[in-house]
Design an enzyme around this catalytic site. Structure first.
Site, PDB file in Angstrom:
ATOM      1  CG  LEU A  75       6.195  -0.957  -6.526  1.00  0.00           C
ATOM      2  CD1 LEU A  75       5.758   0.394  -5.979  1.00  0.00           C
ATOM      3  CD2 LEU A  75       6.821  -1.797  -5.428  1.00  0.00           C
ATOM      4  CG  ASN A  76       2.309  -7.355 -10.442  1.00  0.00           C
ATOM      5  OD1 ASN A  76       1.839  -6.707 -11.365  1.00  0.00           O
ATOM      6  ND2 ASN A  76       2.093  -8.660 -10.292  1.00  0.00           N
ATOM      7  N   GLY A  77       0.917  -4.952  -7.024  1.00  0.00           N
ATOM      8  CA  GLY A  77      -0.182  -5.302  -6.127  1.00  0.00           C
ATOM      9  C   GLY A  77      -1.550  -4.923  -6.634  1.00  0.00           C
ATOM     10  N   GLY A 182      -0.180   1.003   1.454  1.00  0.00           N
ATOM     11  CA  GLY A 182       0.526   1.935   0.585  1.00  0.00           C
ATOM     12  C   GLY A 182       1.848   1.348   0.125  1.00  0.00           C
ATOM     13  CG  ASN A 211       3.970   2.252  -9.712  1.00  0.00           C
ATOM     14  OD1 ASN A 211       4.271   1.781  -8.618  1.00  0.00           O
ATOM     15  ND2 ASN A 211       3.536   3.489  -9.858  1.00  0.00           N
ATOM     16  CG  ASP A 213       0.512   1.079 -13.528  1.00  0.00           C
ATOM     17  OD1 ASP A 213       1.598   1.589 -13.207  1.00  0.00           O
ATOM     18  OD2 ASP A 213      -0.580   1.478 -13.087  1.00  0.00           O
ATOM     19  CE  LYS A 360      -1.090   4.884 -12.152  1.00  0.00           C
ATOM     20  NZ  LYS A 360      -0.603   3.748 -11.326  1.00  0.00           N
TER      21      LYS A 360
END
Length: 458
Positions: A75-77, A182, A211, A213, A360
């Site tokens: 997931l790279n949004g 989401g 994710n 990150d 984060k």
């Protein structure tokens, strides 16, 4: 119903697929009906008796067979806006000048070369991260597998006026009229883009999702073999909770049907917060590392006419986060992990903390860039300590990545530190070492820690 029709028209005008509009419509009806998405403590039981990754043991052929049927999706949004970034967070350098993206690619190549499989890597980008990400991936022409794409794009939806539920208008910056739906949009975006069917037709059976990150979530052949062996349609990775994890989502067991469900922080009523935070009762938190069977997802989407039955998360904020006087808006969201409740027979596995390493804030970034973390032969970042030091940087001077890099152009040694707290405008030279608990106080002016300094605390 005019407000809903206006929102649907806005999405169609933007070229969004009908399936995404149908999903938005289903959530909109939940919102209209007053759904809060709350999951009462009285309706659930704690998750117990979870299998552990520590007990996994498979031979090479089993590992190879599972890896040959698995695809890795990141997931790279995210733009890293909390760190003042305006491009994909995954392009941020982490270690040895390698970015999240570089390390993810290296992790995939490690599995490919070790097992001799074509392990596909796909990114779910947003409209804002796609161009930057694909430009960076152009450095890796061998990454592509057959006709499979390197990415697919997350949908977007209108933000709604909190009072009228009409799509908000903000001419000062029309981009703020939109929001991502989401991570649960993963399922819609996979299907509507045609990528789900492409993967199935190419012979792939399982998907590993995490994710971008979270560099701890490496593509692990042992995990692939475990998931294939379970025969489960869906699985979630969980970790043991600590006091630092009580604000994250956790899995619980729904009393009404015995299914696993995800309860996010926003879904906990005020009167249930103490019980939900009890580490002796709810022992595991949800890492957002997921596994699902592509065939099972295809069947469930077909059964549900493309709209999975997921709970609403009602996210209320200002249309312009920098302007407290701007109108309040509602973002209709749902969590990717909430899909665990849709699949009968879904399961969970307890993983080591090493598989949960999200970035984060710049506090996290300082830790990863320090000597506390090493890059292993599988390109996973691992801590060299059982208890990593706590870092608390003054957000006024270190919160944005540009200011952080200006004040911390070199890594800081934290291997013998217990904690580092920085208050005020400090900058650091090369080779600074922190030992024990160190606090740098705000002295009301810019201060500098000279190269080679050893900062010793208690």
């Amino acid at each position: 119903m005019k407000a809903l029709a206006d929102a649907q028209d806005k999405m169609r005008s933007d070229g969004l697929p009908e399936q995404a509009i149908d999903v938005f419509t289903a959530f909109y009806h939940q919102l209209e009906e007053g759904a809060s998405g709350l999951i009462p403590e009285s309706d659930v039981d704690p998750l117990t008796d979870v299998e552990s990754i520590a007990r996994l043991d498979f031979d090479d052929e089993t590992l190879r067979r599972a890896a040959a049927e698995t695809v890795v999706i990141k997931l790279n949004g995210g733009l890293g806006t909390t760190m003042g970034m305006k491009q994909a967070k995954s392009l941020l350098p982490i270690k040895h000048r390698l970015s999240f993206l570089d390390l993810i690619v290296d992790q995939v190549w490690h599995v490919r070369s070790t097992l001799g499989v074509d392990l596909p890597l796909l990114f779910m980008n947003s409209f804002r991260t796609r161009d930057d990400t694909l430009a960076a991936l152009a450095r890796y022409p061998e990454l592509k597998v057959g006709d499979l794409p390197l990415d697919f794009v997350q949908n977007r939806e209108p933000r709604l006026d909190a009072e009228t539920l009409e799509p908000v208008e903000w001419p000062a910056d029309p981009s703020l009229e939109w929001c991502p739906p989401g991570h649960a949009d993963l399922y819609t975006a996979l299907d509507a883009s045609g990528v789900l069917d492409q993967l199935i037709e190419a012979g792939y059976r399982y998907a590993s999702i995490s994710n971008a990150d979270n560099l701890g979530a490496v593509p692990d052949p042992a995990m692939m073999a475990w998931f294939a062996e379970t025969g489960a349609p869906y699985a979630a990775e969980v970790c043991r909770r600590t006091p630092a994890d009580v604000k994250g989502g956790h899995l619980v067991v729904r009393k009404s049907d015995g299914r696993l469900i995800l309860r996010e922080t926003a879904q906990i009523a005020p009167e249930d917060r103490e019980a939900a935070a009890d580490l002796h009762v709810h022992k595991y938190f949800h890492t957002n590392n997921l596994w699902f069977d592509l065939h099972a997802l295809r069947a469930e989407l077909d059964r549900a006419n493309g709209v999975l039955d997921l709970p609403l998360i009602r996210n209320q904020k200002r249309v312009d986060p920098t302007d407290p006087a701007s109108p309040e808006v509602i973002q209709i969201e749902s969590a990717m992990g909430a899909a665990i409740s849709v699949f009968e027979g879904a399961t969970a596995i307890e993983v080591d903390r090493a598989r949960f390493l999200p970035v984060k804030t710049t506090d996290d970034l300082l830790l990863l860039r320090s000597d506390v973390y090493d890059v292993g032969p599988d390109y996973q970042l691992r801590a060299r300590l059982d208890d990593v030091p706590a870092v608390d940087l003054d957000k006024r001077y270190f919160g944005a990545i540009a200011e952080f890099d200006k004040r911390l152009p070199f890594s800081v040694s934290l291997l013998y530190a217990t904690s580092l707290t920085v208050r005020g405008d400090w900058s650091f030279g090369e080779g600074v070492v922190v030992r024990g608990d160190v606090v740098l106080e705000d002295e009301g002016r810019a201060r500098h820690v000279a190269s080679g300094t050893v900062l010793s605390g208690i």
